[in-house]
Design a protein around this motif. Structure first.
Motif, PDB file in Angstrom:
ATOM      1  N   VAL A  65      97.627  28.876  14.333  1.00  0.00           N
ATOM      2  CA  VAL A  65      95.623  29.355  14.946  1.00  0.00           C
ATOM      3  C   VAL A  65      94.793  29.469  14.348  1.00  0.00           C
ATOM      4  O   VAL A  65      94.456  29.960  12.772  1.00  0.00           O
ATOM      5  N   HIS A  66      93.686  30.108  15.182  1.00  0.00           N
ATOM      6  CA  HIS A  66      92.284  30.365  14.142  1.00  0.00           C
ATOM      7  C   HIS A  66      92.432  31.851  14.067  1.00  0.00           C
ATOM      8  O   HIS A  66      91.695  32.032  13.367  1.00  0.00           O
ATOM      9  N   HIS A  67      92.605  32.522  15.043  1.00  0.00           N
ATOM     10  CA  HIS A  67      92.268  33.996  14.813  1.00  0.00           C
ATOM     11  C   HIS A  67      93.598  34.989  14.600  1.00  0.00           C
ATOM     12  O   HIS A  67      94.887  34.479  14.985  1.00  0.00           O
ATOM     13  N   PRO A  68      93.298  34.909  13.382  1.00  0.00           N
ATOM     14  CA  PRO A  68      94.158  36.411  12.601  1.00  0.00           C
ATOM     15  C   PRO A  68      95.382  37.620  13.302  1.00  0.00           C
ATOM     16  O   PRO A  68      94.395  37.912  14.133  1.00  0.00           O
ATOM     17  N   GLY A 184      79.564  28.504  15.815  1.00  0.00           N
ATOM     18  CA  GLY A 184      81.481  28.481  16.664  1.00  0.00           C
ATOM     19  C   GLY A 184      81.583  29.777  16.414  1.00  0.00           C
ATOM     20  O   GLY A 184      81.586  30.781  16.165  1.00  0.00           O
ATOM     21  N   GLY A 185      82.268  30.688  17.871  1.00  0.00           N
ATOM     22  CA  GLY A 185      83.130  31.808  17.950  1.00  0.00           C
ATOM     23  C   GLY A 185      81.751  32.573  17.832  1.00  0.00           C
ATOM     24  O   GLY A 185      79.925  32.338  18.505  1.00  0.00           O
ATOM     25  N   ALA A 186      81.398  33.801  17.894  1.00  0.00           N
ATOM     26  CA  ALA A 186      80.624  34.513  18.287  1.00  0.00           C
ATOM     27  C   ALA A 186      80.064  34.709  16.647  1.00  0.00           C
ATOM     28  O   ALA A 186      79.519  34.653  15.857  1.00  0.00           O
ATOM     29  N   SER A 231      81.308  29.879  25.787  1.00  0.00           N
ATOM     30  CA  SER A 231      82.430  30.561  25.724  1.00  0.00           C
ATOM     31  C   SER A 231      83.090  30.531  24.582  1.00  0.00           C
ATOM     32  O   SER A 231      82.686  29.493  23.454  1.00  0.00           O
ATOM     33  N   HIS A 232      83.953  32.240  23.839  1.00  0.00           N
ATOM     34  CA  HIS A 232      84.247  31.727  21.987  1.00  0.00           C
ATOM     35  C   HIS A 232      85.248  30.874  22.069  1.00  0.00           C
ATOM     36  O   HIS A 232      85.493  29.770  20.919  1.00  0.00           O
ATOM     37  N   TRP A 233      86.286  30.350  23.212  1.00  0.00           N
ATOM     38  CA  TRP A 233      87.752  30.089  22.581  1.00  0.00           C
ATOM     39  C   TRP A 233      87.322  28.520  22.954  1.00  0.00           C
ATOM     40  O   TRP A 233      87.676  27.493  22.181  1.00  0.00           O
ATOM     41  N   SER A 235      84.344  26.570  22.441  1.00  0.00           N
ATOM     42  CA  SER A 235      83.660  26.121  21.087  1.00  0.00           C
ATOM     43  C   SER A 235      84.547  26.345  19.546  1.00  0.00           C
ATOM     44  O   SER A 235      83.807  25.587  19.136  1.00  0.00           O
ATOM     45  N   GLU A 236      85.580  27.065  19.711  1.00  0.00           N
ATOM     46  CA  GLU A 236      86.125  27.271  18.626  1.00  0.00           C
ATOM     47  C   GLU A 236      87.593  26.201  19.060  1.00  0.00           C
ATOM     48  O   GLU A 236      88.120  25.491  17.788  1.00  0.00           O
ATOM     49  N   TRP A 237      87.689  25.717  19.920  1.00  0.00           N
ATOM     50  CA  TRP A 237      89.210  24.560  20.503  1.00  0.00           C
ATOM     51  C   TRP A 237      88.341  23.722  19.841  1.00  0.00           C
ATOM     52  O   TRP A 237      89.909  23.127  19.678  1.00  0.00           O
TER      53      TRP A 237
HETATM   54 ZN   LIG Z   1      86.695  32.808  16.513  1.00  0.00          ZN
END
Ligand SMILES: [Zn+2]
Length: 272
Positions: A65-68, A184-186, A231-233, A235-237
Motif C-alpha cells: 500500500v501507499h499509506h502506512p 501527488g497527495g496533500a 482527489s488525494h486517492w 492522484s496517488e492511484w
Molecule cells: Zn497520500
C-alpha cells in the motif's frame, strides 16, 4: 517458484529506499512473517477493509500500500477498532503488509513523477530536491504546447479514476498554462516554494480554504499559479500501475495485481 516476504520486502526497499522517507513517516514492512512464501502481490493506495478483503480473496500473499497503516503511536491491536481489525484480518488471511509512502514519492518514477509524465510534462525537476537532483518532493515541468487552464483540468479529469469530488479549479478557464507544478497527495505545504510560485498552475490534493485563499490573494497582487485540487486517492492511484510494472520486472515469478477499488473517502457530491 516463489519468493519469501523478506525477499519481496528487500526488492521493495531497493525500488523505494526507506532513506528517502520523511522523518515523520512510517513506511516499510508492517505485518507478516518474513519466511512466508509469496506467489502474488496486490497493490492498493489504502490499507482499508475493502482492499484488504480484496487482497485476501485474490489469494495475495502480500499487500503493498501507499499509506502506512501505523503512522501514529498505536497502543493496542484489539479488533474493536480499525487498525487492530485490519491487522487481524491480514494475519488470519495469511497476507503480509508493506507500505511505500514518502519513499515512493521522492523517486524519479514516484507518485508525482508518474502524474507528470502522464500529463506529458518535460524538463522535469522536483519542487523540493533531495540529495540526488532527479529526486525530491513534487515535480515541475512544461507542456510541449501551451493550453488553457480549463483544457488542462479536463485532461486531468480524463486521466484520473472517477471520484465524487472530481477536479476543482481556482483560476480563469481560458488563462494560458505551460509551466505546471504538481504534487501527488496533500501538497499545500509546497504552496510557497519558488518552483510552485513560478509555475502557471499548481496541481495537488487536499487544498484547504486558508492556504488556497491566501495563495490566490497573493497571486492577484504578486503573480502566482492557478490552483487545481484533485482527489488525494486518485492522484496517488495512478502510481500503482508503474509500481506494479517495476515489481513484475524484479520478481518475474510473482503475480502482481492492482486494486481498482475506489478508496477515496468521499462517496457523492451535490453540484449546486
Ligand atoms: Zn497520500
Amino acid at each position: 517458484m516463489s519468493a519469501t516476504v523478506a525477499e519481496v520486502n528487500a526488492v521493495i526497499e531497493r525500488l523505494w529506499p526507506l532513506s528517502g522517507a520523511e522523518a515523520w513517516d512510517a513506511p516499510g514492512f508492517l505485518v507478516g512473517e518474513p519466511e512466508a512464501s509469496v506467489t502474488s502481490i496486490h497493490l492498493a493506495v489504502d490499507a482499508v477493509a475493502e482492499s484488504i478483503d480484496e487482497a485476501i480473496e485474490l489469494g495475495a500473499d502480500l499487500l503493498l500500500v501507499h499509506h502506512p497503516l501505523l503512522l501514529r503511536g498505536v497502543t493496542t491491536v484489539a479488533e474493536d477498532r480499525y487498525k487492530g481489525a485490519m491487522i487481524g484480518r491480514l494475519i488470519r488471511g495469511g497476507c503480509a503488509l508493506v507500505a511505500a509512502h514518502t519513499n515512493a514519492d521522492v523517486v524519479e518514477r514516484g507518485t508525482s513523477g508518474v502524474l507528470a509524465s502522464l500529463l506529458g510534462l518535460t524538463e522535469l525537476a522536483p519542487i523540493v530536491s533531495a540529495a540526488d537532483p532527479q529526486q525530491g518532493i513534487g515535480r515541475v515541468g512544461v507542456l510541449d504546447e501551451p493550453t488553457s487552464l480549463g483544457q488542462l483540468a479536463r485532461r486531468l479529469a480524463e486521466l484520473l479514476p472517477l471520484t465524487a469530488t472530481g477536479v476543482r479549479v481556482a483560476g480563469d478557464y481560458n488563462q494560458p498554462v505551460r509551466r505546471v507544478a504538481l504534487c501527488g497527495g496533500a501538497g499545500d505545504s509546497l504552496l510557497s516554494e519558488p518552483a510552485v510560485q513560478g509555475a502557471d498552475v499548481y496541481i495537488t490534493s487536499d487544498l484547504r480554504h486558508h492556504p488556497a485563499s491566501e495563495s490566490r490573494a497573493n497571486s492577484a497582487i504578486a503573480g502566482g499559479p492557478a490552483l487545481v485540487d484533485v482527489s488525494h486517492w486518485a492522484s496517488e492511484w495512478l502510481w500503482l500501475e508503474t509500481a506494479a510494472a517495476q515489481l513484475r520486472e524484479e520478481l518475474p515469478e510473482v503475480t502482481v495485481t492492482v486494486s481498482e477499488l475506489r478508496t477515496d473517502p468521499w462517496d457523492f457530491a451535490i453540484v449546486q
